[in-house]
Design a protein around this motif. Structure first.
Motif, PDB file in Angstrom:
ATOM      1  N   HIS A 455     -49.944  18.940  65.885  1.00 38.99           N
ATOM      2  CA  HIS A 455     -48.960  17.995  66.458  1.00 38.99           C
ATOM      3  C   HIS A 455     -48.789  16.835  65.471  1.00 38.99           C
ATOM      4  N   PRO A 456     -47.930  16.964  64.482  1.00 36.52           N
ATOM      5  CA  PRO A 456     -47.799  15.942  63.428  1.00 36.52           C
ATOM      6  C   PRO A 456     -47.325  14.586  63.928  1.00 36.52           C
ATOM      7  N   ASP A 457     -46.771  14.512  65.128  1.00 37.63           N
ATOM      8  CA  ASP A 457     -46.307  13.221  65.650  1.00 37.63           C
ATOM      9  C   ASP A 457     -47.451  12.382  66.220  1.00 37.63           C
ATOM     10  N   GLU A 458     -48.620  12.992  66.463  1.00 38.68           N
ATOM     11  CA  GLU A 458     -49.765  12.271  67.022  1.00 38.68           C
ATOM     12  C   GLU A 458     -50.605  11.690  65.880  1.00 38.68           C
ATOM     13  N   HIS A 459     -50.218  10.518  65.407  1.00 38.47           N
ATOM     14  CA  HIS A 459     -50.864   9.931  64.230  1.00 38.47           C
ATOM     15  C   HIS A 459     -52.203   9.286  64.584  1.00 38.47           C
ATOM     16  N   PHE A 460     -53.055   9.171  63.555  1.00 37.87           N
ATOM     17  CA  PHE A 460     -54.343   8.511  63.716  1.00 37.87           C
ATOM     18  C   PHE A 460     -54.640   7.712  62.447  1.00 37.87           C
ATOM     19  N   ALA A 461     -55.679   6.888  62.501  1.00 39.61           N
ATOM     20  CA  ALA A 461     -56.101   6.091  61.343  1.00 39.61           C
ATOM     21  C   ALA A 461     -57.615   5.955  61.369  1.00 39.61           C
ATOM     22  N   VAL A 462     -58.204   5.813  60.186  1.00 40.52           N
ATOM     23  CA  VAL A 462     -59.655   5.602  60.052  1.00 40.52           C
ATOM     24  C   VAL A 462     -59.874   4.283  59.323  1.00 40.52           C
ATOM     25  N   THR A 519     -48.670   4.565  67.709  1.00 40.26           N
ATOM     26  CA  THR A 519     -47.209   4.600  67.779  1.00 40.26           C
ATOM     27  C   THR A 519     -46.571   3.943  66.568  1.00 40.26           C
ATOM     28  N   GLU A 520     -47.336   3.076  65.860  1.00 43.53           N
ATOM     29  CA  GLU A 520     -46.827   2.445  64.658  1.00 43.53           C
ATOM     30  C   GLU A 520     -48.022   2.109  63.756  1.00 43.53           C
ATOM     31  N   PRO A 521     -47.835   2.143  62.434  1.00 39.03           N
ATOM     32  CA  PRO A 521     -48.966   1.973  61.509  1.00 39.03           C
ATOM     33  C   PRO A 521     -49.666   0.630  61.628  1.00 39.03           C
ATOM     34  N   ASN A 522     -48.897  -0.440  61.932  1.00 39.84           N
ATOM     35  CA  ASN A 522     -49.539  -1.751  61.918  1.00 39.84           C
ATOM     36  C   ASN A 522     -50.510  -1.963  63.076  1.00 39.84           C
ATOM     37  N   SER A 770     -40.986  -8.007  62.392  1.00 44.90           N
ATOM     38  CA  SER A 770     -40.410  -6.902  63.154  1.00 44.90           C
ATOM     39  C   SER A 770     -41.355  -6.462  64.270  1.00 44.90           C
ATOM     40  N   THR A 771     -42.668  -6.599  64.035  1.00 49.37           N
ATOM     41  CA  THR A 771     -43.652  -6.246  65.083  1.00 49.37           C
ATOM     42  C   THR A 771     -43.470  -7.114  66.314  1.00 49.37           C
TER      43      THR A 771
END
Length: 843
Positions: A455-462, A519-522, A770-771
């Motif tokens: 599911h490429p739309d379900e983003h994550f970050a470490v 939902t957004e990188p920031n 923008s945030t």
């Protein structure tokens, strides 16, 4: 004057929104932590009393079987619990039933309720209240009950904001009840299944016996903790302590002594002895009691050791003691608190009636710390009533914690499955901080990566976190303080993430965080900023404070990731770059950090002045008159590894600050020239606070002397950088304004909205991030913050520019608040910036 009134009204609305938000957060926390419904309702009542007159409060819910309204919680200043339970008091017939049938919030004064009862709308039940409000409780579209609050004080009514708060609580109440019920059902099912298991394993029986012993000790501590609130006075507390000590060791003869460091005196407020009466206070000397206080250790003294102490001179007797009245076994434990030893508790035996052992010493040492806390609380209550209330509140909190621990231990003894789960937990969690360990984190990261690949739309970050100056804490305060610091850091980091995110300790001073459902990188940057802010507070223990910090590396999900090792590697590389760039900051991963290259290639990639750069211009449009008011310039460069990239990213890889300064000054000159060529009225150019440093500010002023029209070029300084700027940098910023140059705040309210910065800095433009613009569309609280910003900028005549999504409802929101400037479509400028800088151009 009208503007001040409007500002006060806005601040009042913001305060109400804050109270509402805070109450819902507390309710969510209670729904996630309480073990049963009987504990949920008092918790809700405690939350309400902070914001609403609700000493008299009750909850009535529909019983699923009978479909009748039944009382779930009741607290009233005048009516006892027997009144609402009286058979004659049928809730369907009273005001509660009326609200249930109407399905909407109803507010009555005493007279209004009397009139409504006379009209036959419902029956008047219980003692008439001066003010009564009932709010229906809905589950989806069905009403399942009513919560009501009433006041017997004529002056204490309910405002619309308070009623709104009650309605908000009622909206979340059904969900909270359902969560607690599910948790109760799950615990009941686990208990039934566990009881069916046999406990034939010898090792498990040994563990159960050990846990029983631990439970007994917890129960003793629980009883001692209760003394803080149950003991009527100090004498009663001493007596109850004596009764508790009798249950764990021989305590026929017991005394409690208190030590005052300032006066050097020992007093004996409690003493029970078969041979001696009350003991008078004395100066600190060389007795058994003084030995315990000076060594801060529990002492066991038998006749042989007593003689050794006398012979060595450690102990001295003022006068001989009759041998028949001399203790044959003596046990004393220090009463230690965070301020040091405040006294001791002593048990002694005569005529060899009892011989104290090491087990007795361990037990009395175990309880002495808790006894010391209780006594300190009681002593402080005599000196200061307010201090007593604070200490009593802390003891109540500890009592609740002990009650939960007691319940947990009891379940471990009765339930084998819970024990097995605990063993699994221990294998996958860090023993010091109780956080997930490396194995659990990598397992979860592997699952998240596989899910993302599907599911490429379900983003994550470490986020890879390394604590700064941790070695200093170990060296200056000791390894025990270092362990306390790691535990504290783990708790603080947990407060910065959501419930479904994962925080783990890799080992040493390294932590990692897995953020999912982004939902957004920031959002990852927001978490990093929160962690950096909480780490700014020094760590203090035993009067010594050490400043730490956190260097954080962030990497986002991308399709090129195939293994978890690659993700950890990239986050670690970004962390090391953050640490080498000044510490206590975060950096995003770039391919440049791990790109293998020759030394001369590396040097080339880190020189900004050899990269071809261009400007991209975004039109700033006026909504009222529909024309281009100004332009926002942003510099981009063509990097051999990163590709076409913004200057904000490229400057992170500058070989030194001097090179960065030269390039940025050249950009200012080029921006002004291109603004003149394109006949742009006002050009806004983002700049770094580095230009405001003392030895670089002179170069900036020299560069700004060349333009003829100072107002045609506006220098935008990032709000986050100015928040942590030095006093000299802020003074140089004010000097720019005094010299007639146009300045502005860039990316305002990206992570938090600090209005004091707007009031302190004299600026011409304020560019909202923008945030913040997106969040204004989603949450009412941010809408209130925007109103506060606009009120101040209007007073200071600052032009506000919005930067956000190009959608109709966003434009409508701008128009609603009177913002008529927004950043529109971006396009490149035709002329490029020369790649190589010349020193002569900067003079």
């Amino acid at each position: 004057m009208r503007q001040n009134k409007r500002l006060k009204a806005l601040l009042k609305k913001y305060k109400h929104a804050y109270h509402l938000h805070n109450a819902l957060i507390q309710l969510s926390e209670q729904a996630s932590t309480v073990a049963e419904l009987t504990l949920l309702y008092p918790a809700i009542h405690d939350i309400l009393q902070k914001y609403v007159p609700s000493k008299s409060f009750y909850v009535v819910l529909v019983e699923p079987q009978s479909q009748q309204l039944e009382l779930s919680y009741f607290s009233d200043e005048k009516d006892g619990i027997s009144v609402p339970l009286n058979r004659e008091n049928n809730f369907e017939e009273g005001a509660t039933g009326y609200v249930f049938k109407q399905g909407k919030t109803t507010y009555f004064t005493k007279q209004q309720m009397h009139d409504a009862a006379q009209q036959g709308l419902f029956k008047a039940l219980g003692t008439p209240a001066e003010h009564w409000v009932g709010v229906p409780v809905y589950q989806e579209k069905n009403i399942i009950g009513v919560l009501a609050a009433q006041s017997y004080d004529t002056e204490q009514g309910y405002s619309s904001q308070q009623i709104n708060l009650l309605e908000a609580i009622s909206l979340y109440l059904a969900t909270a009840i359902e969560r607690v019920k599910k948790r109760e059902l799950l615990e009941s099912e686990v208990k039934l299944r566990t009881r069916a298991l046999t406990q034939s394993n010898d090792a498990l029986n040994v563990e159960i016996q050990q846990r029983k012993s631990a439970l007994q000790r917890q129960q003793i501590l629980f009883k001692i903790s209760e003394l803080t609130t149950q003991a009527k006075n100090l004498d009663d507390a001493y007596f109850q302590i004596h009764e508790i000590i009798k249950t764990i060791t021989y305590a026929k003869n017991l005394y409690i002594a208190l030590y005052d460091k300032e006066t050097g005196c020992i007093s004996f407020p409690y003493s029970v002895d078969e041979f001696q009466g009350s003991t008078q206070p004395r100066r600190f000397a060389k007795g058994y009691s003084e030995l315990v206080i000076s060594t801060e250790e529990t002492q066991i003294i038998h006749p042989q050791r007593a003689q050794e102490l006398l012979d060595s001179g450690i102990v001295e007797r003022e006068k001989p003691i009759d041998e028949s009245r001399r203790a044959t076994s003596w046990l004393g434990a220090p009463l230690k608190t965070s301020q040091g030893v405040i006294g001791l508790i002593v048990c002694q035996a005569y005529n060899n009636e009892h011989l104290f052992t090491q087990d007795d010493a361990e037990l009395i040492t175990f309880v002495s710390h808790q006894i010391a806390t209780v006594l300190q609380t009681k002593l402080a209550s005599q000196a200061l009533k307010k201090s007593h209330q604070e200490l009593a509140s802390r003891v109540n909190e500890k009592t609740k914690e002990l009650s939960q621990a007691n319940l947990h231990l009891q379940m471990q003894i009765d339930e084998r499955k819970k024990i097995e789960q605990q063993l699994y937990h221990d294998a996958h969690h860090d023993s010091l901080t109780s956080l997930p360990n490396r194995n659990l984190f990598l397992t979860q990261l592997e699952k998240t990566l596989k899910f993302y690949q599907r599911h490429p739309d379900e983003h994550f970050a470490v986020l890879f976190i390394d604590l700064d100056k941790f070695k200093d804490i170990n060296d200056q305060l000791g390894h025990h303080a270092g362990d306390e610091f790691l535990i504290s850091v783990g708790q603080l980091f947990s407060q910065c993430i959501r419930e479904h995110d994962l925080l783990a300790r890799l080992g040493g001073d390294e932590f990692v965080i897995l953020l999912t459902h982004l939902t957004e990188p920031n959002q990852a940057e927001d978490v990093a900023n929160r962690i950096i802010n909480i780490m700014r507070k020094p760590f203090c223990t035993k009067g010594i404070c050490v400043q730490s910090g956190a260097s954080i590396g962030i990497t986002y999900s991308k399709q090129s990731y195939k293994h978890t090792d690659e993700i950890i590697r990239d986050a670690d590389a970004a962390m090391y770059y953050a640490k080498n760039s000044g510490k206590n900051r975060f950096e995003l991963f770039h391919p440049l950090l791990t790109e293998p290259m020759l030394q001369h290639e590396s040097q080339t990639l880190h020189h900004l002045d050899v990269l071809p750069m261009t400007f991209r211009s975004s039109d700033i449009i006026s909504m009222d008159e529909h024309y281009q008011y100004a332009s926002l310039f942003e510099a981009f460069g063509e990097h051999p590894v990163l590709g076409f990239t913004s200057f904000d990213i490229l400057k992170k890889f500058a070989s030194d600050k001097e090179q960065h300064t030269k390039v940025e000054l050249q950009l200012i000159q080029q921006a002004y020239q291109q603004a003149q060529n394109a006949e742009i009225a006002v050009a806004l150019l983002p700049c770094s606070s580095l230009l405001l440093e003392e030895h670089k500010f002179s170069l900036l002023k020299a560069t700004l002397k060349q333009p003829v029209n100072n107002e045609q070029l506006c220098l935008l300084f990032d709000e986050q950088e100015l928040r942590y700027a030095s006093a000299q940098q802020l003074e140089n910023l004010k000097q720019l304004k005094k010299l007639g140059h146009s300045i502005g705040l860039n990316n305002f309210a990206k992570d938090k909205c600090e209005l004091n910065l707007v009031t302190e800095i004299e600026c011409d433009y304020l560019l909202l991030s923008s945030t913040f613009s997106k969040r204004v569309l989603q949450q009412e609280s941010y809408d209130l913050q925007l109103q506060g910003v606009l009120a101040i900028t209007k007073l200071k005549q600052i032009k506000v520019i919005a930067k956000g999504p190009s959608i109709l409802n966003f434009r409508a929101l701008l128009d609603k608040h009177g913002i008529n400037l927004f950043v529109a479509k971006q396009h490149p400028l035709t002329s490029a910036i020369p790649a190589t800088l010349k020193n002569s151009e900067l003079k």
